[in-house]
Write an enzyme that holds these catalytic residues in place. Structure first.
Site, PDB file in Angstrom:
ATOM      1  N   HIS A   1      72.016  19.108  52.360  1.00 39.60           N
ATOM      2  CA  HIS A   1      72.545  19.691  53.588  1.00 39.60           C
ATOM      3  C   HIS A   1      71.528  20.447  54.425  1.00 39.60           C
ATOM      4  O   HIS A   1      71.778  20.724  55.598  1.00 39.60           O
ATOM      5  CB  HIS A   1      73.675  20.656  53.239  1.00 39.60           C
ATOM      6  CG  HIS A   1      73.280  21.641  52.178  1.00 39.60           C
ATOM      7  ND1 HIS A   1      73.639  21.484  50.862  1.00 39.60           N
ATOM      8  CD2 HIS A   1      72.521  22.742  52.229  1.00 39.60           C
ATOM      9  CE1 HIS A   1      73.120  22.481  50.154  1.00 39.60           C
ATOM     10  NE2 HIS A   1      72.444  23.248  50.955  1.00 39.60           N
TER      11      HIS A   1
ATOM     12  N   HIS B   1      68.279   9.556  33.071  1.00 36.11           N
ATOM     13  CA  HIS B   1      67.269  10.502  33.534  1.00 36.11           C
ATOM     14  C   HIS B   1      67.016  11.545  32.454  1.00 36.11           C
ATOM     15  O   HIS B   1      67.756  11.623  31.470  1.00 36.11           O
ATOM     16  CB  HIS B   1      67.735  11.191  34.819  1.00 36.11           C
ATOM     17  CG  HIS B   1      68.998  11.985  34.649  1.00 36.11           C
ATOM     18  ND1 HIS B   1      70.250  11.396  34.599  1.00 36.11           N
ATOM     19  CD2 HIS B   1      69.223  13.323  34.499  1.00 36.11           C
ATOM     20  CE1 HIS B   1      71.175  12.326  34.433  1.00 36.11           C
ATOM     21  NE2 HIS B   1      70.572  13.511  34.370  1.00 36.11           N
TER      22      HIS B   1
ATOM     23  N   GLU C   1      82.749  17.103  42.526  1.00 37.40           N
ATOM     24  CA  GLU C   1      82.435  18.124  41.533  1.00 37.40           C
ATOM     25  C   GLU C   1      81.741  19.276  42.242  1.00 37.40           C
ATOM     26  O   GLU C   1      81.122  19.089  43.293  1.00 37.40           O
ATOM     27  CB  GLU C   1      81.564  17.576  40.405  1.00 37.40           C
ATOM     28  CG  GLU C   1      80.149  17.238  40.793  1.00 37.40           C
ATOM     29  CD  GLU C   1      79.311  16.753  39.617  1.00 37.40           C
ATOM     30  OE1 GLU C   1      78.281  17.377  39.331  1.00 37.40           O
ATOM     31  OE2 GLU C   1      79.702  15.740  38.996  1.00 37.40           O
TER      32      GLU C   1
ATOM     33  N   GLU D   1      71.911  11.235  40.112  1.00 39.39           N
ATOM     34  CA  GLU D   1      72.349  11.060  41.494  1.00 39.39           C
ATOM     35  C   GLU D   1      71.622   9.907  42.177  1.00 39.39           C
ATOM     36  O   GLU D   1      70.486   9.579  41.824  1.00 39.39           O
ATOM     37  CB  GLU D   1      72.108  12.355  42.281  1.00 39.39           C
ATOM     38  CG  GLU D   1      72.854  13.541  41.721  1.00 39.39           C
ATOM     39  CD  GLU D   1      72.425  14.864  42.332  1.00 39.39           C
ATOM     40  OE1 GLU D   1      73.166  15.847  42.184  1.00 39.39           O
ATOM     41  OE2 GLU D   1      71.329  14.916  42.948  1.00 39.39           O
TER      42      GLU D   1
END
Length: 685
Positions: free
Chosen positions: A529, A323, A612, A416
């Site tokens: 979240h 990326h 992490e 990710e």
């Protein structure tokens, strides 16, 4: 013929003439405005004066032509000086200034070099890593993690403040291991001098060296650690040993694939070694190693780095970073995708993820081209495989002797496993739900095929009522309670959308396992979240996790990783709640609940877990919060459920300051399961 100045500025002579004409007009307008401010009764006279002036012979002539020419000459002279300044900054100072940079870009770059944070709207304030405390005793903090850019822009003041008595630190010291950059859509390559020696913050005397030094001698001046009263301290002695890795600066390797600051890095690594850190973690950028031509790789800088790490008897975790870096919060360098990929993208922009409005995101390649031969005769999967195979062959000695302990495979934006559903460059701001990224022609073809196989060809479209990047769930017809996400079409679309993500992970990890064979491989799963306490979990849906309240969207991901023997590397977000509780309550976010769901999905399939942190942390309260998310003090199964490693983000000069390093040393010892003596309030060390 194009002049050197035009090459530097990247514009044509016609463009410059147009801009100078605009500048002349603006200057004339200002002059008229200033004269007009003296009173409207003189308007006619001032108008005549603006167009006529006296000549030595007493006659009157027209003024604008000569004045405009003189103004153009002054403007050309100014632009020539500006071009030389910008050229020097690009060539010798490693400033990644955009093609038509202006004084604002230069000021922003200088501010970032001094350790300040400059937001896209121009808001500027000291960063936490600068270690500067305002008079009020509070500090402004910005998230310094590309992997967690979706969460927020600022953090509240930490509860612990370390006050250094060793004197003021210069900007050079505070940025010894960072490369400078101003974000640009089309950046040009830049590099640093081979060596840039800089002073370490709180280091020992230069002549003494740092091999074998201890925390006690890192700063000979005493430090005062302000510990909040009544703080509960957990005793983690005797708990399982968790290896600790420190993530290296994003620009540790420059665009020429050379070590950006060998001497400064070596000093920092020796200091980390002195506090028993197990190793470091580094991005191996696709945009650096295969920058100019397909299948022409340059690993020189990484070879030098790995040699240093091996000589210090440290381990290293590497990230296959497919990326771009730059444009996200915390990105202090700009590393685009390879130039030859960008050339393909200019003629075929569908190789990039695309939103409903047709905006392309060149942060990474669309998963729709995994099996499409659109990259100079190769598929995206073949490109990834060739890159990993070249790394494995060229750096085989470090793999075979165990220096490289883990290879994390980049599977999407920020490395990710997710869609780029929340791009800041397209206007997203926390806590927007984001947008689905499936509108390039290759993913639309896949969606059409899936709809036809279900017998509903009219389902070959994305949701039309899912709002925009900054919508909230209840403001949309798709994500609201009882919305279309849970209808027949919604379930079909979300299943297809998430399956594309899982299939991409399955294919790339299978190739990675083939390349790295017996080595440990990993994939990073983010902590999405916000809106977790709603029925739809909208932010997770747009990111590709089909995880509404009535479905487990992480079990299949964990099973896919288990299939290939891959570790699940999870990004923790608990410290964000500590710093900004109001943001999370307002966004109905629940980082700890997401974390436990992901961890349980991994443990149910016996998939190893690494973690992490997403935000920088240098204080006792933050470290204790991270320890709770790593050591699981309230989990009765901690003897069998423990992490394979923890990666601390990230190595910045502030971490090397005496009082910060003392706290980090204490944190490392607790992760290792060692007994640590607690400090008392205002204890001197």
């Amino acid at each position: 013929m194009v002049t050197d100045m035009q090459k530097l500025l990247g514009g044509s002579e016609e463009d410059d003439e147009e801009e100078m004409d605009a500048d002349v007009k603006e200057e004339n307008d200002r002059e008229r405005g200033n004269r007009g401010a003296s009173g409207s009764s003189n308007d006619e006279f001032m108008f005549q004066q603006d167009h006529q002036v006296d000549t030595p012979g007493g006659s009157r002539r027209s003024r604008p032509v000569e004045e405009k020419e003189r103004t153009k000459l002054r403007e050309r002279h100014r632009r020539a000086i500006t071009a030389r300044i910008l050229g020097g900054l690009r060539r010798h100072g490693n400033y990644n200034l955009r093609v038509r940079a202006d004084i604002n870009d230069v000021i922003a770059a200088l501010a970032r070099e001094a350790g300040w944070v400059v937001l896209p709207d121009g808001t500027t304030f000291p960063s936490k890593s600068q270690g500067i405390k305002p008079l009020g005793g509070s500090s402004a903090v910005v998230a310094v993690s590309s992997a967690s850019h979706m969460a927020s822009h600022q953090s509240s003041p930490p509860a612990i403040r370390g006050v250094s008595l060793s004197g003021h630190r210069s900007p050079t010291e505070l940025n010894s291991c960072r490369m400078k950059g101003v974000f640009a859509p089309t950046p040009s390559p830049y590099d640093l001098p081979p060596t840039q020696s800089s002073e370490l913050v709180g280091s020992v005397n230069k002549a003494d060296g740092l091999i074998g030094c201890s925390v006690d001698v890192i700063n000979s001046s005493k430090q005062i650690l302000e510990i909040p009263p009544n703080m509960t301290e957990q005793d983690f002695s005797g708990t399982p040993y968790v290896p600790v890795y420190v993530m290296l600066p994003l620009g540790v390797i420059n665009m020429k694939c050379e070590l950006a600051d060998r001497d400064g890095l070596l000093k920092h690594l020796r200091m980390l070694k002195s506090i028993q850190v197990d190793g470091v973690k580094v991005d191996c950028w696709w945009g650096i190693a295969e920058c100019h031509s397909p299948q022409e790789y340059n690993w020189n800088g990484y070879r030098q780095l790995f040699q240093i790490v091996r000589d210090l008897n440290l381990k290293i975790q590497v990230i296959m970073s497919f990326h771009e870096c730059g444009g996200n919060v915390g990105d202090d360098v700009c590393i685009p995708l390879p130039h030859w990929v960008a050339e393909i993208g200019r003629t075929n922009p569908d190789i990039y993820f695309t939103d409903r409005e047709g905006r392309r995101n060149p942060e990474c390649l669309s998963w729709g081209i995994d099996k499409e031969r659109v990259l100079r005769g190769r598929t995206a999967l073949e490109v990834y495989f060739d890159y990993m195979r070249s790394f494995r062959i060229e750096l085989a000695e470090f793999v075979e002797d165990g220096v490289i302990s883990m290879v994390e495979i980049g599977l999407g934006p920020c490395g990710e496993l997710r869609y780029p559903s929340c791009p800041i460059k397209h206007g997203w701001r926390y806590p927007g739900v984001g947008e689905f990224q499936c509108y390039d022609k290759y993913l639309l073809k896949s969606l059409r095929k899936a709809a036809e196989s279900r017998g509903h060809p009219f389902w070959a479209r994305g949701p039309e009522n899912a709002g925009s990047y900054n919508s909230q769930p209840q403001g949309t017809g798709f994500f609201c309670d009882g919305g279309d996400y849970d209808g027949l079409y919604g379930r079909f679309f979300l299943k297809w959308y998430s399956q594309v993500l899982i299939d991409h992970a399955d294919r790339v990890l299978s190739l990675a396992k083939l390349v790295f064979d017996n080595s440990c491989i990993a994939a990073k799963v983010p902590d999405v979240h916000w809106w977790y306490r709603t029925g739809s979990h909208a932010a997770e849906l747009t990111a590709g996790f089909y995880n509404p309240s009535n479905r487990d969207g992480y079990a299949e991901i964990a099973s896919t990783l288990k299939k290939h023997g891959a570790t699940l590397s999870f990004v923790s977000g608990e410290v964000q709640v500590l710093n900004r509780p109001d943001d999370f309550s307002g966004a109905l976010g629940e980082p700890e609940a997401v974390a436990w769901q992901v961890l349980n999905a991994a443990w149910d399939t016996d998939t190893p877990v690494a973690r992490e942190n997403s935000l920088p942390c240098h204080d006792r309260v933050g470290y204790n919060k991270m320890l709770e998310s790593v050591k699981f003090p309230n989990d009765p199964d901690t003897t069998t459920r423990h992490l394979s490693s923890f990666a601390y983000s990230r190595l910045v000069p502030a971490l090397m300051e005496g009082h910060n390093l003392v706290e980090f040393d204490r944190f490392v010892k607790k992760l290792h399961g060692e007994a640590v003596m607690d400090h008392h309030h205002h204890q001197q060390v």
